[in-house]
Design an enzyme around this catalytic site. Structure first.
Site, short mmCIF file in Angstrom:
data_model
loop_
_atom_site.label_atom_id
_atom_site.label_comp_id
_atom_site.label_asym_id
_atom_site.label_seq_id
_atom_site.Cartn_x
_atom_site.Cartn_y
_atom_site.Cartn_z
NE ARG A 43 -6.31 -6.77 1.84
CZ ARG A 43 -5.78 -7.43 0.81
NH1 ARG A 43 -6.21 -8.64 0.47
NH2 ARG A 43 -4.81 -6.89 0.12
CG HIS A 47 -8.29 -2.65 0.13
ND1 HIS A 47 -7.08 -3.11 -0.30
CD2 HIS A 47 -8.16 -2.48 1.47
CE1 HIS A 47 -6.25 -3.24 0.73
NE2 HIS A 47 -6.89 -2.88 1.82
CG HIS A 170 -6.16 -5.38 10.97
ND1 HIS A 170 -5.05 -4.57 10.90
CD2 HIS A 170 -6.66 -5.44 9.71
CE1 HIS A 170 -4.90 -4.14 9.65
NE2 HIS A 170 -5.86 -4.65 8.92
CD1 TRP A 186 -3.09 -7.76 13.44
CD2 TRP A 186 -4.25 -8.81 11.83
NE1 TRP A 186 -2.79 -7.17 12.24
CE2 TRP A 186 -3.48 -7.79 11.24
CE3 TRP A 186 -5.07 -9.60 11.01
CZ2 TRP A 186 -3.50 -7.53 9.86
CZ3 TRP A 186 -5.08 -9.35 9.63
CH2 TRP A 186 -4.30 -8.33 9.08
#
Ligand code: DDH
Length: 286
Positions: A43, A47, A170, A186
């Protein structure tokens, strides 16, 4: 000697496989989340890179601009865990830039969690004028729909198929109420790279979760998995759904498309030496 020559020699002599191996050693921690920092490092790399705007050329991993005001952007809540984890690596290898380190850590995390080899190039600069730092709001908003997803990924320079492949990340990690407000994983294997995100999207019956938190979905069967409104948009939109179906059926195709799109994501907005060829790292288990 001119200083540029010195820094070129240094960069060339940095053994990135050694840096890779040192990052790999940091991943496991039985007291953290599902036992690995892998997902949050993925992540961080995403990002750091996903702020790229093709039209203006600003944003992206170069400049490691999340060291500044961007750290406080809502979408980046919690990512200090990942940045702090990597500080000892920066101390040990001071010649690697933060921009290279954060993107390399995403590569390490994907590969160590059983994912495909991600070709990666060094050479991101940490210098970027303040005027080129991305404004808040460039990263996707989980409460929105397929039009928003398409607008955000097109802005970065990705087509629909690449967007779906990337969001397949995810399969990894989870949502944290104290970071995004959403809650849960998920998939049932959140620290292993699989195509299960797509399988679950299609196979489970997803119902709105009844709770006081933000609008999200739960699988009717176990109620222990989740989908964001943007995740559900991938099976609502006919074009996106076609790729969800493809990747649910063909794990190898997902792996190779993900590898290509993720490598592209980590390079957005950077200028690399055209002579440099990308590196392929050996997983630490080999
Ligand atoms: Fe994501 N993501 N993501 N995501 N993401 C969250 C967690 C993780 C969106 C929203 C959220 C990508 C695309 C989208 C990972 C990778 C990637 C969380 C929860 C939210 C919310 C954060 C928290 O509470 O800790 C939205 C919206 C999109 C979208 O594109 C529509 C992409 C492209 C990637 C990628 O890596 C290429 C990973 C991994 C996590 C799990 C983090 C963790 O700590 O665990």
């Amino acid at each position: 000697y001119p200083s540029i020559a010195g820094s070129e020699i240094k960069a060339a002599s940095l053994d990135y496989q050694r840096v890779y191996n040192e990052i790999a050693k940091l991943l496991e921690d039985e007291d953290y989340d599902d036992g690995s920092y892998g997902p949050i490092l993925v992540r961080l790399a995403w990002h750091a890179s996903g702020t790229f705007d093709r039209a203006s050329g600003n944003g992206g991993s170069g400049g490691a601009t999340m060291r500044y005001q961007e750290a406080n952007h809502g979408a980046n809540a919690g990512l200090q865990v990942a940045r702090n984890l990597l500080e000892p690596i920066k101390k040990k290898f001071p010649d690697i830039t933060y921009a290279d380190l954060w993107t390399l850590a995403g590569v390490v995390a994907i590969q160590e969690m059983g994912g495909p080899t991600i070709l990666w190039r060094p050479g991101r600069s940490d210098d970027k004028p303040e005027s080129d730092r991305p404004p808040e709001g460039r990263l996707p908003d989980a409460s929105k729909d397929e039009n928003h997803i398409r607008q955000v990924f097109t802005r970065m320079g990705f087509n629909d198929q690449e967007a779906v492949a990337l969001i397949g990340a995810h399969a990894l990690g989870r949502c944290h109420p104290d970071r995004s407000g959403f809650e849960g994983p998920w998939t049932f294997s959140p620290i292993v790279f699989t195509n299960d995100y797509f399988v679950k999207l299609l196979e489970e019956k997803w119902v709105p979760r009844k709770w006081s938190g933000p609008h999200q979905f739960a699988d009717e069967g176990s109620k222990s998995l989740m989908m964001l409104p943007t995740d559900m948009a991938l099976i609502k939109d006919a074009t996106y759904k076609k790729f969800v179906e493809l990747y649910a059926k063909d794990a190898a195709k997902f792996s190779s498309d993900f590898a290509a799109a993720f490598a592209k994501l980590l390079e957005l907005g950077n200028h690399f030496d055209p002579q440099s060829s990308p590196l392929a790292f050996k997983p630490s288990a080999e």
